[in-house]
Design a protein around this motif. Structure first.
Motif, PDB file in Angstrom:
ATOM      1  N   HIS A   1       0.799  -1.227   0.000  1.00  0.00           N
ATOM      2  CA  HIS A   1       0.000   0.000   0.000  1.00  0.00           C
ATOM      3  C   HIS A   1       0.831   1.278   0.000  1.00  0.00           C
ATOM      4  O   HIS A   1       0.355   2.314   0.468  1.00  0.00           O
ATOM      5  CB  HIS A   1      -0.972  -0.018   1.173  1.00  0.00           C
ATOM      6  CG  HIS A   1      -2.098  -0.984   0.995  1.00  0.00           C
ATOM      7  ND1 HIS A   1      -3.304  -0.636   0.423  1.00  0.00           N
ATOM      8  CD2 HIS A   1      -2.184  -2.313   1.267  1.00  0.00           C
ATOM      9  CE1 HIS A   1      -4.101  -1.698   0.379  1.00  0.00           C
ATOM     10  NE2 HIS A   1      -3.444  -2.732   0.885  1.00  0.00           N
ATOM     11  N   GLY A   2       2.055   1.217  -0.498  1.00  0.00           N
ATOM     12  CA  GLY A   2       2.771   2.448  -0.777  1.00  0.00           C
ATOM     13  C   GLY A   2       3.730   2.937   0.281  1.00  0.00           C
ATOM     14  O   GLY A   2       4.495   3.871   0.032  1.00  0.00           O
ATOM     15  N   GLY A   3       3.719   2.352   1.473  1.00  0.00           N
ATOM     16  CA  GLY A   3       4.597   2.829   2.539  1.00  0.00           C
ATOM     17  C   GLY A   3       5.993   2.264   2.510  1.00  0.00           C
ATOM     18  O   GLY A   3       6.869   2.730   3.235  1.00  0.00           O
ATOM     19  N   GLY A   4       6.214   1.244   1.667  1.00  0.00           N
ATOM     20  CA  GLY A   4       7.537   0.637   1.593  1.00  0.00           C
ATOM     21  C   GLY A   4       7.977   0.080   2.938  1.00  0.00           C
ATOM     22  O   GLY A   4       7.151  -0.311   3.774  1.00  0.00           O
ATOM     23  N   MET A   5       9.283   0.066   3.162  1.00  0.00           N
ATOM     24  CA  MET A   5       9.798  -0.460   4.421  1.00  0.00           C
ATOM     25  C   MET A   5       9.525   0.473   5.590  1.00  0.00           C
ATOM     26  O   MET A   5       9.589   0.050   6.747  1.00  0.00           O
ATOM     27  CB  MET A   5      11.298  -0.727   4.303  1.00  0.00           C
ATOM     28  CG  MET A   5      11.635  -1.967   3.500  1.00  0.00           C
ATOM     29  SD  MET A   5      10.828  -3.478   4.119  1.00  0.00           S
ATOM     30  CE  MET A   5      11.680  -3.697   5.690  1.00  0.00           C
ATOM     31  N   ALA A   6       9.217   1.737   5.321  1.00  0.00           N
ATOM     32  CA  ALA A   6       8.870   2.640   6.412  1.00  0.00           C
ATOM     33  C   ALA A   6       7.617   2.153   7.124  1.00  0.00           C
ATOM     34  O   ALA A   6       7.565   2.078   8.356  1.00  0.00           O
ATOM     35  CB  ALA A   6       8.675   4.059   5.885  1.00  0.00           C
ATOM     36  N   SER A   7       6.593   1.801   6.358  1.00  0.00           N
ATOM     37  CA  SER A   7       5.364   1.286   6.982  1.00  0.00           C
ATOM     38  C   SER A   7       5.596  -0.103   7.569  1.00  0.00           C
ATOM     39  O   SER A   7       5.141  -0.406   8.678  1.00  0.00           O
ATOM     40  CB  SER A   7       4.223   1.264   5.969  1.00  0.00           C
ATOM     41  OG  SER A   7       4.514   0.409   4.881  1.00  0.00           O
TER      42      SER A   7
END
Length: 388
Positions: free
Chosen positions: A79-85
């Protein structure tokens, strides 16, 4: 053998998607720019009960397995957050597993409910500059003193130490040269991150800016006796409980990020018109994307196999390691191909695929290198002579 998700697993995907989809591309682009920890996302996941998916029910968790945790992390990655999410949530799952498996009842009741509720944020001090993947060579030392221990040393790549109030810390309590085996003499603590005794220095890095990485320096940090997990000297063996689940979760995240990038590439290829036709009509565009779909699906099947083995108390180290290898590579190549599909605009932040590419790179590097995975499989599966 079947490949259907259970009703509960379908509900996990739908429930996680409902939360994660509230945080759009502009939110994650902003976090990539300003480096602020995604507190709003962390709070939303805590309120949804997702931080405790693998924790015991008696402490507010759902007591579900690695398969369910992998499904959750894969959905977050899509859903677009990459590894940050992913890292915002991942750190709550199997990092604290030594507490669940080896903590005293008083410790579990004191610590786990606060982790599940998102009231505490934990960082992990394991890696050291002169040890790397050879954890037996860590030098950070916990010296016994009245009432507890005093810790001196240095750790690298301590995730979320900028915002955490707790740390799971791996130290030596007996020098390596005095131990019968190199894996003896290490002890795990879960304690307050006392910043008057711990110097936290941010490491600027390529991606995942919103979830900080740090060098941490310990100058006689006092750790109370009651903050030691399990027996003194058994810490390395306690760490092993979380290694295979972590590999499976990282693989599921990398696959999710790759699936997100692939979907963006396919949409763009179906819309972009050059020389009077959509670029998706060209096999030079179609075939690499189709290959990525196959690679991602194959890697996901290995994740599910490894998770099933773990959840059914079967040996799963080869499958967990292979999942991490295949999942990270598949995710990486899908993100790379998404940039190529977008052409010049793929290099622009507006289209987000360059950010996904930077984010997914981490999964090829951590928590274990591809070379160590291949050496492990060569030795343990193929029965070849140990190479390191």
């Amino acid at each position: 053998m079947h490949f259907d998700y259970t009703d509960d697993q379908v509900a996990i995907r739908e429930g996680v998607a409902a939360v994660v989809s509230q945080f759009k591309d502009d939110y994650w682009r902003a976090r990539d720019e300003d480096g602020k920890f995604p507190f709003e996302f962390h709070r939303a996941m805590a309120e949804g009960g997702w931080l405790g998916i693998t924790m015991p029910e008696e402490f507010g968790g759902a007591n579900l397995g690695v398969a369910e945790a992998a499904i959750m992390m894969n959905e977050i990655g899509r859903h677009g957050g990459g590894m940050a999410s992913c890292s915002t949530v991942h750190i709550n799952l199997f990092g604290p597993h030594p507490i669940v498996k080896h903590g005293a009842p008083e410790q579990k009741s004191r610590w786990l409910p606060r982790l599940v509720a998102g009231q505490d944020q934990v960082c992990f001090g394991v890696t050291e500059p002169n040890a790397g993947l050879d954890t037996t060579r860590i030098q950070t030392f916990a010296r016994k003193v009245p009432g507890g221990y005093e810790v001196r040393g240095q750790k690298m790549w301590t995730t979320t130490a900028q915002v955490a109030n707790k740390i799971l810390l791996v130290t030596r309590t007996t020098p390596r040269e005095e131990c019968a085996k190199p894996t003896d003499g290490m002890t795990i603590f879960y304690t307050d991150l006392d910043r008057s005794k711990v110097d936290v220095q941010l490491i600027p890095k390529m991606g995942r800016k919103a979830v900080d990485s740090n060098a941490t320096f310990y100058d006689d940090l006092f750790v109370p006796e009651e903050d030691r997990i399990g027996e003194e000297g058994r810490g390395f063996y306690y760490l092993l409980d979380s290694l295979n689940p972590e590999r499976l979760l990282v693989a599921s995240e990398a696959i999710g990020i790759g699936q997100d990038a692939l979907a963006r590439a396919a949409r763009y290829a179906g819309e972009r018109v050059v020389f009077g036709r959509t670029i998706g009509k060209n096999q030079a565009i179609q075939h690499p994307l189709a290959e990525s779909w196959a690679d991602l699906e194959a890697a996901w099947a290995m994740v599910m196999k490894g998770a099933w083995l773990y959840d059914n108390d079967r040996p799963c180290a080869p499958e967990a390691n292979a999942s991490k290898l295949l999942g990270a590579r598949a995710g990486y190549h899908a993100c790379e191909r998404a940039i190529f599909t977008h052409g010049g605009v793929g290099y622009a932040k507006e289209y987000n695929v360059e950010r996904l590419f930077r984010e997914v790179m981490l999964t090829r590097l951590a928590p274990v290198s591809e070379q160590m995975i291949l050496s492990f499989i060569g030795e343990k599966v193929l029965r070849l002579e140990k190479s390191y």
